[in-house]
Each structure stands twice: as structure tokens, then as C-alpha cells.
Design an enzyme around this catalytic site. Structure first.
Site, PDB file in Angstrom:
ATOM      1  N   GLY A   9       0.821  -1.351   0.045  1.00 22.72           N
ATOM      2  CA  GLY A   9      -0.064   0.057  -0.163  1.00 22.72           C
ATOM      3  C   GLY A   9       0.852   1.276  -0.018  1.00 22.72           C
ATOM      4  N   GLN A  13      -2.307   7.085   1.026  1.00 19.74           N
ATOM      5  CA  GLN A  13      -1.915   7.737   2.024  1.00 19.74           C
ATOM      6  C   GLN A  13      -0.987   7.554   3.129  1.00 19.74           C
ATOM      7  OE1 GLN A  13      -4.870  10.596   4.452  1.00 19.74           O
ATOM      8  NE2 GLN A  13      -4.643   8.846   5.646  1.00 19.74           N
ATOM      9  N   ASP A  14      -1.359   6.532   3.764  1.00 20.59           N
ATOM     10  CA  ASP A  14      -0.001   6.209   4.598  1.00 20.59           C
ATOM     11  C   ASP A  14       0.899   5.644   4.333  1.00 20.59           C
ATOM     12  OD1 ASP A  14      -2.324   6.800   6.499  1.00 20.59           O
ATOM     13  OD2 ASP A  14      -2.591   5.038   7.572  1.00 20.59           O
ATOM     14  N   ALA A  80      -1.841  -2.058   2.886  1.00 18.90           N
ATOM     15  CA  ALA A  80      -2.605  -2.111   1.564  1.00 18.90           C
ATOM     16  C   ALA A  80      -4.020  -3.029   1.924  1.00 18.90           C
ATOM     17  CB  ALA A  80      -2.098  -3.145   0.546  1.00 18.90           C
ATOM     18  N   ALA A  81      -5.121  -2.291   1.643  1.00 22.28           N
ATOM     19  CA  ALA A  81      -6.328  -2.896   1.710  1.00 22.28           C
ATOM     20  C   ALA A  81      -7.548  -2.184   0.856  1.00 22.28           C
ATOM     21  CB  ALA A  81      -6.879  -2.475   3.107  1.00 22.28           C
ATOM     22  N   SER A 124      -8.066  -1.052  12.560  1.00 22.92           N
ATOM     23  CA  SER A 124      -8.834   0.021  12.457  1.00 22.92           C
ATOM     24  C   SER A 124      -9.878   0.240  13.666  1.00 22.92           C
ATOM     25  CB  SER A 124      -9.437  -0.028  11.217  1.00 22.92           C
ATOM     26  OG  SER A 124     -10.788   0.957  10.889  1.00 22.92           O
ATOM     27  N   GLU A 126     -12.537   1.065  13.234  1.00 23.64           N
ATOM     28  CA  GLU A 126     -13.902   0.390  12.530  1.00 23.64           C
ATOM     29  C   GLU A 126     -14.232  -0.926  13.099  1.00 23.64           C
ATOM     30  OE1 GLU A 126     -16.467   1.583   9.919  1.00 23.64           O
ATOM     31  OE2 GLU A 126     -15.580   3.383  11.036  1.00 23.64           O
ATOM     32  N   TYR A 148     -16.289  -4.126   5.803  1.00 24.55           N
ATOM     33  CA  TYR A 148     -14.841  -3.717   5.740  1.00 24.55           C
ATOM     34  C   TYR A 148     -14.441  -3.775   7.558  1.00 24.55           C
ATOM     35  CZ  TYR A 148     -10.924  -0.438   6.930  1.00 24.55           C
ATOM     36  OH  TYR A 148      -9.884   0.086   7.145  1.00 24.55           O
TER      37      TYR A 148
HETATM   38  P1  NAP Z   1      -5.476   3.895   1.114  1.00 24.11           P
HETATM   39  O1  NAP Z   1      -5.087   5.537   0.751  1.00 24.11           O
HETATM   40  O2  NAP Z   1      -6.874   3.432   0.506  1.00 24.11           O
HETATM   41  O3  NAP Z   1      -4.389   2.940   0.448  1.00 24.11           O
HETATM   42  C1  NAP Z   1      -4.612   1.795   0.093  1.00 24.11           C
HETATM   43  C2  NAP Z   1      -3.517   1.232  -0.512  1.00 24.11           C
HETATM   44  O4  NAP Z   1      -3.732  -0.191  -0.413  1.00 24.11           O
HETATM   45  C3  NAP Z   1      -3.125   1.718  -1.898  1.00 24.11           C
HETATM   46  O5  NAP Z   1      -1.670   1.881  -2.183  1.00 24.11           O
HETATM   47  C4  NAP Z   1      -3.550   0.506  -2.682  1.00 24.11           C
HETATM   48  O6  NAP Z   1      -3.037   0.314  -4.009  1.00 24.11           O
HETATM   49  C5  NAP Z   1      -3.246  -0.775  -2.041  1.00 24.11           C
HETATM   50  N1  NAP Z   1      -3.983  -1.766  -2.260  1.00 24.11           N
HETATM   51  C6  NAP Z   1      -5.284  -2.261  -2.323  1.00 24.11           C
HETATM   52  N2  NAP Z   1      -5.741  -3.419  -2.580  1.00 24.11           N
HETATM   53  C7  NAP Z   1      -4.507  -3.951  -2.957  1.00 24.11           C
HETATM   54  C8  NAP Z   1      -4.255  -5.041  -3.241  1.00 24.11           C
HETATM   55  N3  NAP Z   1      -5.066  -6.167  -3.695  1.00 24.11           N
HETATM   56  N4  NAP Z   1      -2.796  -5.575  -3.414  1.00 24.11           N
HETATM   57  C9  NAP Z   1      -1.948  -4.469  -3.153  1.00 24.11           C
HETATM   58  N5  NAP Z   1      -2.133  -3.252  -2.939  1.00 24.11           N
HETATM   59  C10 NAP Z   1      -3.353  -3.083  -2.767  1.00 24.11           C
HETATM   60  O7  NAP Z   1      -5.457   3.705   2.489  1.00 24.11           O
HETATM   61  P2  NAP Z   1      -4.898   4.392   3.723  1.00 24.11           P
HETATM   62  O8  NAP Z   1      -5.768   5.632   4.338  1.00 24.11           O
HETATM   63  O9  NAP Z   1      -3.364   4.859   3.638  1.00 24.11           O
HETATM   64  O10 NAP Z   1      -4.774   3.427   4.841  1.00 24.11           O
HETATM   65  C11 NAP Z   1      -3.865   2.444   4.960  1.00 24.11           C
HETATM   66  C12 NAP Z   1      -4.290   1.234   5.882  1.00 24.11           C
HETATM   67  O11 NAP Z   1      -4.711   1.557   7.009  1.00 24.11           O
HETATM   68  C13 NAP Z   1      -5.225   0.591   4.923  1.00 24.11           C
HETATM   69  O12 NAP Z   1      -5.422  -1.008   5.377  1.00 24.11           O
HETATM   70  C14 NAP Z   1      -6.582   0.876   5.882  1.00 24.11           C
HETATM   71  O13 NAP Z   1      -7.745   0.076   5.989  1.00 24.11           O
HETATM   72  C15 NAP Z   1      -5.910   1.012   7.411  1.00 24.11           C
HETATM   73  N6  NAP Z   1      -6.370   2.009   8.157  1.00 24.11           N
HETATM   74  C16 NAP Z   1      -6.727   3.394   7.797  1.00 24.11           C
HETATM   75  C17 NAP Z   1      -7.177   4.584   8.478  1.00 24.11           C
HETATM   76  C18 NAP Z   1      -7.341   5.711   7.825  1.00 24.11           C
HETATM   77  O14 NAP Z   1      -7.995   6.864   8.741  1.00 24.11           O
HETATM   78  N7  NAP Z   1      -6.723   6.196   7.084  1.00 24.11           N
HETATM   79  C19 NAP Z   1      -7.427   4.223   9.787  1.00 24.11           C
HETATM   80  C20 NAP Z   1      -7.184   2.754  10.385  1.00 24.11           C
HETATM   81  C21 NAP Z   1      -6.903   1.852   9.468  1.00 24.11           C
HETATM   82  P3  NAP Z   1      -3.519   1.058  -5.458  1.00 24.11           P
HETATM   83  O15 NAP Z   1      -2.886   2.507  -5.439  1.00 24.11           O
HETATM   84  O16 NAP Z   1      -3.228   0.375  -6.473  1.00 24.11           O
HETATM   85  O17 NAP Z   1      -5.066   1.324  -5.283  1.00 24.11           O
HETATM   86  O1  F7E Z   2     -16.622   8.638   6.885  1.00 21.71           O
HETATM   87  C1  F7E Z   2     -19.783  10.379   7.533  1.00 21.71           C
HETATM   88  C2  F7E Z   2     -19.868   8.713   7.509  1.00 21.71           C
HETATM   89  O2  F7E Z   2     -15.715   7.696   4.822  1.00 21.71           O
HETATM   90  C3  F7E Z   2     -16.543   9.079   7.961  1.00 21.71           C
HETATM   91  C4  F7E Z   2     -11.438   4.687   6.624  1.00 21.71           C
HETATM   92  O3  F7E Z   2     -10.144   5.238   6.618  1.00 21.71           O
HETATM   93  O4  F7E Z   2     -11.725   5.551   8.956  1.00 21.71           O
HETATM   94  C5  F7E Z   2     -12.165   5.842   7.645  1.00 21.71           C
HETATM   95  O5  F7E Z   2     -13.569   5.148   7.688  1.00 21.71           O
HETATM   96  C6  F7E Z   2     -18.031   9.503   8.590  1.00 21.71           C
HETATM   97  C7  F7E Z   2     -18.748   8.278   8.548  1.00 21.71           C
HETATM   98  O6  F7E Z   2     -14.474   7.355   6.815  1.00 21.71           O
HETATM   99  C8  F7E Z   2     -20.520  11.654   4.081  1.00 21.71           C
HETATM  100  O7  F7E Z   2     -21.350   8.120   7.251  1.00 21.71           O
HETATM  101  C9  F7E Z   2     -21.243  11.729   6.059  1.00 21.71           C
HETATM  102  O8  F7E Z   2     -19.595   8.230   9.661  1.00 21.71           O
HETATM  103  O9  F7E Z   2     -14.211   9.523   5.916  1.00 21.71           O
HETATM  104  P1  F7E Z   2     -15.148   8.353   6.170  1.00 21.71           P
HETATM  105  P2  F7E Z   2     -14.888   5.862   7.883  1.00 21.71           P
HETATM  106  O10 F7E Z   2     -15.886   5.166   7.382  1.00 21.71           O
HETATM  107  O11 F7E Z   2     -14.846   6.374   9.291  1.00 21.71           O
HETATM  108  C10 F7E Z   2     -11.445   4.260   9.308  1.00 21.71           C
HETATM  109  C11 F7E Z   2     -10.754   4.441  10.732  1.00 21.71           C
HETATM  110  C12 F7E Z   2     -10.848   3.272   8.536  1.00 21.71           C
HETATM  111  O12 F7E Z   2     -10.165   2.266   8.895  1.00 21.71           O
HETATM  112  C13 F7E Z   2     -11.282   3.266   7.105  1.00 21.71           C
HETATM  113  O13 F7E Z   2     -10.430   2.665   6.097  1.00 21.71           O
HETATM  114  O14 F7E Z   2     -18.473  10.537   7.990  1.00 21.71           O
HETATM  115  N1  F7E Z   2     -20.180  10.991   6.086  1.00 21.71           N
HETATM  116  N2  F7E Z   2     -21.265  12.090   4.853  1.00 21.71           N
HETATM  117  C14 F7E Z   2     -19.781  10.848   5.044  1.00 21.71           C
HETATM  118  N3  F7E Z   2     -18.795   9.994   4.502  1.00 21.71           N
HETATM  119  C15 F7E Z   2     -18.414  10.122   3.407  1.00 21.71           C
HETATM  120  N4  F7E Z   2     -17.432   9.280   2.932  1.00 21.71           N
HETATM  121  N5  F7E Z   2     -19.091  10.980   2.487  1.00 21.71           N
HETATM  122  C16 F7E Z   2     -20.077  11.635   2.648  1.00 21.71           C
HETATM  123  O15 F7E Z   2     -20.538  12.415   1.865  1.00 21.71           O
END
Ligand code: NAP
Ligand code: F7E
Length: 323
Positions: A9, A13-14, A80-81, A124, A126, A148
Site C-alpha cells: 500500500g 495515503q499512509d 494495503a487494503a 482500524s 472501525e 470492512y
Molecule cells: P489508502 O489510501 O486507500 O491506500 C490503500 C493502499 O492499498 C493503496 O496503495 C492501494 O493500491 C493498496 N491496495 C489495495 N488493494 C491492494 C491489493 N489487492 N494488493 C496490493 N495493494 C493493494 O489507505 P490509507 O488511508 O493509506 O490506509 C492504510 C491502511 O490503514 C489500510 O489498510 C486502511 O484500511 C488502514 N486504516 C486506515 C485508517 C485511516 O483513517 N486512514 C485508519 C485505520 C486503518 P492502489 O494505489 O493500487 O489502489
Molecule cells: O466517513 C460520514 C460517514 O468515509 C466518516 C477509513 O479510512 O476511517 C475511515 O473510515 C464518517 C462516517 O471514513 C459523508 O457516514 C457523512 O460516519 O471519511 P469516512 P470512515 O468510514 O470512518 C477508518 C478508521 C478506516 O479504517 C477506514 O479505512 O463521515 N459521512 N457524509 C460521510 N462519509 C463520506 N465518505 N462521504 C459523505 O458524504
């Protein structure tokens, strides 16, 4: 000799922030990328000449083993996810393949290639879903509310299981929402910062949103990747909650973002059922006491600073494209 790290991944972003952090620390950084018809390296363009990319996919066991053989990492970060929660309802099986079974594929590859590699799993908040306690910490039971979230619970426990079954250094970081100007455009913070910038620049007038009452504990992604690294430097692997300890509603996010450019959100935000989820996570707020005590980790960017940073970045990006 420089330490070596492999990031799945890395184009996300991360992944991009973590690659920067590890380069700064003197690591040799490797990243796994999927084969796509058009490259998608926007977030890592500025460091492409300093990192090594290897093709692989979480769906393909042998590609993961080959990447490990090639990179010879000391540390593997599984970022990655399929990470967008709404997509997990429309593509639940694919989400499980990437986000659940993909973790096992990578753990198996690590175990067979070199079980001494330290492993980080991106778990996460979540997983807490319909929360069983407020605030949530490492002992709070999970009750996921989306495919998810369910997939991430599997990823978490298989990581714990490899630690306990094989005595491997496997860590699960339970990270609450973290954002940045590099956040995917469909996530709520970025959707709002992009929408506010467009409205301010006269490129659109309305912003269609879903549930404004949901509350999240939002931090800055740059801070959160530092916590990942700290976890893998511990003598013993463990699980850690990473959070700011503050929660804000989506309505408050919208209010702060519009106010930053001198606008009133009531004049522009419209509610649209298309963005309401089949099951919602109403309230997340994390307790990071353990991470603070054991990792010495604290966040450095406040909620308001984060929202302002994102709106400013989108204004700058879009201003250049205006007209
Ligand atoms: P992101 O921006 O959606 O990045 C996901 C990465 O995974 C991308 O580089 C994507 O590649 C890659 N990927 C997806 N499917 C794949 C596959 N089958 N094989 C190889 N690579 C694959 O996510 P992020 O926000 O950086 O989050 C990083 C991780 O932390 C994820 O696992 C996410 O679920 C977890 N997480 C995120 C948050 C948050 O708030 N950001 C919080 C808790 C946990 P492509 O560029 O090719 O699509
Ligand atoms: O939604 C509400 C929506 O899509 C946040 C991922 O990185 O963090 C992320 O998951 C909140 C939700 O993130 C809209 O219903 C309202 O309550 O930004 P989100 P998420 O679902 O919290 C966790 C920790 C991860 O692990 C995940 O990978 O915002 N909301 N209106 C909306 N959300 C979106 N996307 N769009 C709207 O229009």
C-alpha cells in the site's frame, strides 16, 4: 548496515508518509505496487528515485513471497487494503479477499521466507463499530458495522494468532481516522476540504453530504505513521490504540472547513441519502494511554489545524487549475 523495510500500500495515503519517514531515518525502503494499466504514483512521485518498487498483489501469494525474497526486509508494514467503508457493502467478497485473507497471505509469506521479520498490521477503529465502551482502548470488545470492519477484525486476530502461534514479532496498530491533503477524495474530510475549496473558487455551489451526526476521532496521518514505526521498535510485539482522544461530528467538520474561508456551511451543504450507510458507526473516540506510556507517542496536529491544512492544500491545488 541500513535497515530495510517493505511497505504494502505504498501508493496510498499512509504508505507515502511512512516511506518518507523511513527514508528520513536512513532505511532502504521497498514498496509493493499492483500492476495497473496506468501508473498511480501521485503520492510517491517525489520519492520515486529513492525507493524500490516491486509488483505484487495481496490476492497473489507467490508475488508476496517473491517481494520478500527480493527486498529482504527487517520490517514489513501491511498497509494495503480495500479501505473505503461504503465500497465494502457493494464489493464485500473482494473486501474480504484484500482486507482479511490478504493479511494471512502476507503473514504466511513472512513465516516461510523469514519469520524473524517484524510485521505491522493496519488495524482500524472501525472494528469497534457499535461501541461497547467510551472511550475505546485495547481491551474494548469489537462489534464491527460494515463488511470492512468485519474484515479488519479478521486481520487483527490473524496477526495476534501468528504472534502467539509462531512467536513472531507481529503487531496490530488500531488506528483511529487519520487524514491529510493526501487522503482519498471520497473520504469525508477530503470530500469536505475539496468541496469547500471548489465553492470558494466558484467552481461549484453545493456540497451533498450524508450523516452529519456521526462523530470521529480525527488525527493527522503524518503523526500516525510515526506511531507505526515506534511499534516495530519495541522488544515485544503488542497491540496499540492510536488516537487523539477528541471526537467531533461531521457537522462540526463542515462548520470549521467553511468558516476557514469565510463561508457559512448552511448556505451550501445539502443532505443526500446516497451517502447514508446501511449501518453506521455513530461515535468513535480512542484512549491512547498505552501508546503514550509505552511508545512515547502523542499527536502534534489539532483537529482545527488539520481541517485548515486540508482546505488550504485543496485551495492551492484547485486555484492553479481554475479557468
Ligand atoms: P489508502 O489510501 O486507500 O491506500 C490503500 C493502499 O492499498 C493503496 O496503495 C492501494 O493500491 C493498496 N491496495 C489495495 N488493494 C491492494 C491489493 N489487492 N494488493 C496490493 N495493494 C493493494 O489507505 P490509507 O488511508 O493509506 O490506509 C492504510 C491502511 O490503514 C489500510 O489498510 C486502511 O484500511 C488502514 N486504516 C486506515 C485508517 C485511516 O483513517 N486512514 C485508519 C485505520 C486503518 P492502489 O494505489 O493500487 O489502489
Ligand atoms: O466517513 C460520514 C460517514 O468515509 C466518516 C477509513 O479510512 O476511517 C475511515 O473510515 C464518517 C462516517 O471514513 C459523508 O457516514 C457523512 O460516519 O471519511 P469516512 P470512515 O468510514 O470512518 C477508518 C478508521 C478506516 O479504517 C477506514 O479505512 O463521515 N459521512 N457524509 C460521510 N462519509 C463520506 N465518505 N462521504 C459523505 O458524504
Amino acid at each position: 548496515m541500513a535497515k530495510r523495510a517493505l511497505i504494502t500500500g505504498v501508493s496510498g495515503q499512509d504508505g507515502s508518509y511512512l516511506a518518507e519517514l523511513l527514508l528520513d531515518k536512513g532505511y532502504e525502503v521497498w514498496g509493493i505496487v499492483r500492476r495497473l494499466s496506468a501508473e498511480n504514483y501521485e503520492r510517491i512521485e517525489h520519492i520515486l528515485d529513492r525507493i524500490h518498487l516491486v509488483q505484487g498483489d495481496l490476492l497473489d501469494q507467490s508475488s508476496l513471497a517473491s517481494a520478500l525474497v527480493q527486498a529482504e526486509p527487517d520490517e514489513v508494514y501491511n498497509l494495503a487494503a480495500q479501505s473505503f467503508v461504503p465500497t465494502s457493502w457493494t464489493q464485500p467478497v473482494l473486501t474480504a479477499e484484500f482486507t482479511s485473507v490478504g493479511v494471512t497471505r502476507l503473514l504466511e509469506a513472512v513465516r516461510t521466507v523469514n519469520p524473524r521479520i517484524r510485521f505491522y498490521q493496519a488495524s482500524s477503529s472501525e472494528m469497534y463499530g457499535k461501541v461497547r465502551a467510551v472511550p475505546q482502548d485495547e481491551e474494548t470488545p469489537f462489534y464491527p458495522r460494515s463488511p470492512y470492519g468485519v474484515a479488519k477484525v479478521y486481520g487483527h486476530f490473524i496477526t495476534v494468532n501468528y504472534r502467539e502461534s509462531y512467536d513472531m514479532h507481529c503487531t496490530s496498530g488500531i488506528l483511529f481516522n487519520h487524514e491529510s491533503p493526501r487522503r482519498g477524495i471520497e473520504f469525508v474530510t477530503r470530500k469536505v476540504s475539496d468541496g469547500v475549496a471548489r465553492i470558494k473558487l466558484g467552481l461549484q455551489t453545493e456540497l451533498a453530504m450524508g450523516n452529519l451526526d456521526a462523530q470521529r476521532d480525527w488525527g493527522f496521518a503524518g503523526d500516525y505513521v510515526d506511531a507505526m514505526w515506534r511499534m516495530l521498535q519495541q522488544d515485544d510485539a503488542d497491540d496499540y490504540v492510536i488516537a487523539t482522544g477528541e471526537t467531533h461530528s461531521v457537522e462540526r467538520l463542515v462548520e470549521v472547513a467553511f468558516a476557514h474561508v469565510g463561508l457559512d456551511w448552511h448556505d451550501h451543504v445539502v443532505l443526500d441519502d446516497r451517502f447514508v450507510r446501511p449501518a453506521e458507526v455513530d461515535l468513535l473516540i480512542g484512549d491512547r494511554s498505552k501508546a503514550e506510556a509505552e511508545l512515547g507517542w502523542t499527536p502534534t496536529v489539532s483537529f482545527e489545524e488539520l481541517v485548515h491544512m486540508m482546505v488550504d492544500a485543496d485551495l492551492e491545488r484547485l486555484d492553479g487549475t481554475k479557468g
